[in-house]
Design a protein around this motif. Structure first.
Motif, short mmCIF file in Angstrom:
data_model
loop_
_atom_site.label_atom_id
_atom_site.label_comp_id
_atom_site.label_asym_id
_atom_site.label_seq_id
_atom_site.Cartn_x
_atom_site.Cartn_y
_atom_site.Cartn_z
N THR A 119 0.70 -1.13 0.25
CA THR A 119 0.04 0.18 0.00
C THR A 119 1.56 1.53 0.14
O THR A 119 1.33 1.13 0.78
CB THR A 119 -0.16 -0.26 1.23
OG1 THR A 119 -1.69 -0.99 1.31
CG2 THR A 119 -2.16 1.50 0.70
N GLN A 160 -6.91 5.46 -0.82
CA GLN A 160 -5.52 4.23 -0.46
C GLN A 160 -5.24 3.26 -2.26
O GLN A 160 -5.98 3.15 -2.81
CB GLN A 160 -6.47 3.16 -0.22
CG GLN A 160 -5.86 1.71 -0.10
CD GLN A 160 -6.00 1.03 1.21
OE1 GLN A 160 -6.74 1.42 2.32
NE2 GLN A 160 -6.17 -0.95 1.22
N GLN A 163 -2.81 1.20 -3.85
CA GLN A 163 -1.85 -0.31 -4.02
C GLN A 163 -0.52 -0.15 -5.10
O GLN A 163 -0.37 0.53 -5.96
CB GLN A 163 -2.76 -1.82 -4.62
CG GLN A 163 -3.58 -2.10 -3.33
CD GLN A 163 -4.14 -1.86 -2.11
OE1 GLN A 163 -4.17 -1.06 -1.54
NE2 GLN A 163 -2.47 -2.14 -1.88
#
Length: 830
Positions: free
Chosen positions: A377, A421, A423
């Motif tokens: 992340t 968020q 990745q």
């Protein structure tokens, strides 16, 4: 940002040199006003500036300490409430400069914080759910600063600024306070403007680059107008070394300002206009590797195998080495402030008080949510903005046989959060099944991004009151009632796109999209909650002598229902299950009895309390199997109970010595919680099917229960035994031509082991620990003070909190407590 005082350039030490210069200048004035010493056969031998008051009972040498816990000035020993009092002098002398440090002085207070937003303040084990931040629910512990309610616990992470005293009230307080509080209240009273000129300044330096400067000045502007200005600055280097960036993280970088104007046109009317602004700008908040525990995931999907597959080695497997390698940006930018107008009018039939206030909170975080040095992340941030308005009116009066407090309260809050968020290239190999070819393709999850929009509009109104009737000498009966209305409107939207810019939806059957939405799933829903609640309490007290008070209380209270604003479970088609979008209010039954006593000519004070609180529909993080999916969210557990006893004792035989010891036994349990989330050792395996038996804990590749029955197990974050103690002695002396006294003091705390996971896990128990702090120096009669201090003198290793990262790989990370710190403080009060 909405500061009412012009913002100062963010905190770095070189930018704050003018503040340090100001504090030093104030520390050596040429005029000092002597402090009263009280009665003494040898007044010259008694220090003009007395030693700090005792924590807990608030006992002091120079007369009674008054509190406003019941919205009127009265002595601590006359208040039929379990209340701990800590004076501003004691806070300053023990280095307890925020609520996190305050818990070391008040054993029944629990404080946990992985960052300012993810902060929990509980009393007797209850208040807010442990380990989960959700803007859609209320906190059970009210935080009040000069009668102004602070709705976000983030305010508790700031430095105390020019504090006169702190009262920690234990048990429901809804019939006395504007916002209903089921677990208790922290009532912070700052020093007020004065019509006599006075000031104080303090400068501290220590190891880890610690620099703190505090100053306040107060005095008249005209015969009817007085002003007070206070400022505080704190900096300390980080306590964890990031070997990747070669920087120390988890630092402290705080700045606080407060200004007040007091107008007193007559003896009957006083009006205070106050404004404050605080900011934090640290590189924070990172964790360290603690341990790995075996879960029920397949072995190749657990931490050791996943790390080996990518050639990853953590920089240290002993968390107390304080090493990490977090590769994502860290930030805990935090700004809070506001303005208030407080007015008090003596109407002849009672005193009418009005408190009008506006508060804001701006939160700009960045975190590394995979807790490793791998780019799993690469971006995690949830900036949030809050504005709140409150209006409170109170009328209080008293006669020979009757006292009363009547109040009305209105609250409006708006919260807006924007979450992102993303990745990174290591996500596919870490998060997808290694047996799938997709796990070998970094592009599947690289760039996968969820953008969240979270909104809450919250309105609350209440009428409350309490009457004290004295039907006979020494006997007082106190009924109280509260009528409350709450309305919450919330919305949650999460839009997910992959690295190619495509929308990730539940409509697609593309294997790549299916894999992507298994990691970040889109969702959108709205939810609303509204309800009326009626609560009440009754206290009976008996005072056979002026130094002995017995009391007993029953309270029927509630904590408002709420809405889930962190996402809810979805059905097989991806639609949100709206039955989980709201949570019901908690229903609280509270019983308490206590005794307050003074003896040995009031040199000794002993306060005892026993309590039991039963909560139905406890708001907790759960997994409800009836909804057909496994996902943690906020819902209602059936029953929770906390019970125990507390003791506060202080002994002050003279100005030359004082000592205190406070202890608590707290038995806080889930009485009935049948659909709780399972701990990591029982999670991650194949979901149990009809006729199957779940595997034993820690069976790799095993069968996991849909949920777990943790009835009878302990609530998280609560030690059964907790203790605080301290003592200080002084001897008269002259130093550098000044009359005064040399002093030596110690304070310490102990707490037994506690669980650091909502569902108790063998991997997340924190062992009990004791902390000891020392201080010693010279306190002059003219208010000058110079002393050295050592905190955590014996360099005790301990964790404040352990965390279970998402994914259930078995990784456990933690927040180590502060190491030994030491320094010197120069202070002057005039």
């Amino acid at each position: 940002m909405h500061p009412i005082i012009p913002a100062i350039t963010p905190a770095r030490a070189y930018a704050r040199l003018p503040l340090t210069s100001l504090a030093i200048a104030l520390a050596v004035p040429s005029i000092a006003i002597a402090q009263p010493t009280g009665d003494s056969a040898e007044p010259a031998q008694e220090p003009a500036t007395p030693a700090p008051s005792s924590a807990g009972t608030g006992a002091r040498d120079d007369g009674e300490i008054f509190v406003t816990a019941r919205r009127r000035a009265e002595t601590v020993q006359d208040v039929p409430i379990a209340v701990s009092v800590v004076s501003g002098e004691h806070i300053d002398n023990t280095g307890a400069f925020n609520v996190g440090r305050l818990q070391q002085l008040t054993p029944t207070l629990q404080f946990y914080s992985s960052n300012p937003r993810n902060t929990a303040v509980n009393i007797r084990g209850i208040g807010v759910p442990f380990g989960l931040t959700n803007d859609g629910i209320e906190q059970g512990v009210g935080i009040y600063v000069d009668d102004v309610y602070n709705s976000r616990v983030a305010s508790a992470t700031f430095d105390f600024l020019d504090v006169d005293r702190i009262e920690v009230l234990r048990g429901p307080q809804g019939t006395l306070y504007g916002k209903n509080t089921t677990a208790g209240a922290i009532n912070i009273t700052t020093r007020q403007p004065t019509f006599d000129f006075e000031g104080r300044a303090e400068v501290s330096v220590g190891n880890l680059g610690f620099r703190q400067a505090k100053a306040a000045i107060s005095g008249p502007l005209t015969e009817q107008l007085a002003a007070r200005l206070a400022i505080s600055s704190t900096h300390r280097d980080g306590t964890i070394r990031n070997v990747l960036t070669e920087r120390d993280i988890n630092e402290q970088d705080n700045l606080g300002l407060r200004g007040q104007l007091l107008w007193e046109p007559s003896d009957a009317l006083s009006v205070t206009l106050a404004g404050d602004y605080s900011e934090q700008d640290p590189e924070c908040c990172g964790t360290v590797f603690v341990r790995v525990g075996t879960t029920q995931r397949p072995l190749n999907r657990q931490y050791e195998a996943l790390a080996a597959a990518q050639g990853y080695v953590t920089p240290g497997r002993n968390g107390y080495d304080r090493l990490t390698d977090l590769d994502a940006s860290l930030n805990a930018g935090n700004k809070i402030g506001g303005a208030s107008l407080r007015a008090s009018l003596d109407t002849g039939i009672g005193k009418l008080a009005s408190i009008t206030a506006w508060r804001f909170w701006d939160w700009k975080p960045e975190n590394d949510r995979d807790f490793t040095g791998l780019p799993i992340t690469t971006l995690s941030q949830n900036p949030s903005q809050q504005d709140q308005w409150t209006q409170e009116l109170r009328l209080s009066g008293e006669s020979d046989t009757l006292d009363y407090v009547l109040g009305a309260f209105w609250f409006n809050q708006k919260v807006r959060t924007q979450g992102t968020q993303q990745q990174g290239p290591a996500a596919s190999a870490w998060l997808l099944n290694p047996s799938s070819a997709l796990s070998q393709d970094p592009s599947v999850l690289d760039g996968l991004t969820a953008r969240n929009d979270i909104r809450l509009d919250n309105t609350s109104a209440a009428l409350f009151g309490q009457v004290s009737w004295r039907p006979a000498p020494g006997v007082t009966l106190r009924p109280g009632v509260r009528l409350n209305y709450d309305k919450k409107d919330g919305s949650y939207t999460s839009v997910v796109t992959n690295g190619d810019g495509q929308l990730v939806t539940f409509a697609s059957s593309d294997p790549r999209i299916v894999a992507q939405r298994g990691v970040l799933a889109p969702q959108q829903f709205t939810a609303d909650y509204k309800d009326w609640n009626f609560s009440y309490d009754f206290t009976a007290s008996y005072e056979p002598t002026r130094d002995l008070l017995f009391y007993a209380t029953y309270a029927r209270s509630f904590k408002s229902g709420g809405v889930n604003l962190n996402g809810v479970p979805s059905d097989s088609s991806g639609a949100p299950i709206l039955a989980a979008a709201t949570v019901a209010p908690e229903s609280v039954d509270h019983f308490e009895a206590g005794v307050k006593a003074q003896f040995l000519d009031r040199k000794a004070t002993l306060n005892l309390a026993a309590f039991r609180t039963d909560i139905a529909n406890y708001q907790a993080l759960v997994t409800n199997g009836s909804l057909g999916v496994l996902r943690g969210y906020l819902a209602n557990a059936d029953k929770v109970r906390t019970q125990g006893f507390e003791a506060d004792f202080s002994f002050r035989p003279s100005h030359r010595f004082n000592a205190y010891i406070n202890g608590a036994y707290t038995d806080a349990k889930y009485r009935r919680f049948t659909d709780a989330p399972c701990p990591p050792e029982l999670s991650g395996g194949t979901p149990v099917a009809a006729g199957q038996t779940p595997s034993a804990p820690g069976t790799a590749g095993g069968i996991s229960p849909a949920n777990c029955d943790i009835s009878g197990q302990r609530l998280p974050g609560v030690s059964k035994w907790s203790l605080s103690y301290g003592a200080e002695g002084n001897v008269p002396a002259s130093f550098l031509g000044l009359d005064g006294a040399f002093f030596l003091g110690v304070d310490g705390s102990y707490r037994s082991r506690f669980s650091s996971n909502p569902s108790p896990s063998a991997y997340t128990w924190i062992d009990g620990y004791a902390l000891t702090n020392l201080r010693g120096g010279f306190r002059a009669d003219d208010g000058l003070e110079l002393y050295g201090w050592v905190r955590n003198a014996f360099a005790t290793d301990y964790y404040e909190q352990l965390q279970v990262p998402s994914g259930n790989t078995g990784l456990i990370v933690g927040n180590p407590g502060d190491p030994r710190t030491y320094g010197v403080t120069l202070k002057h009060v005039f």
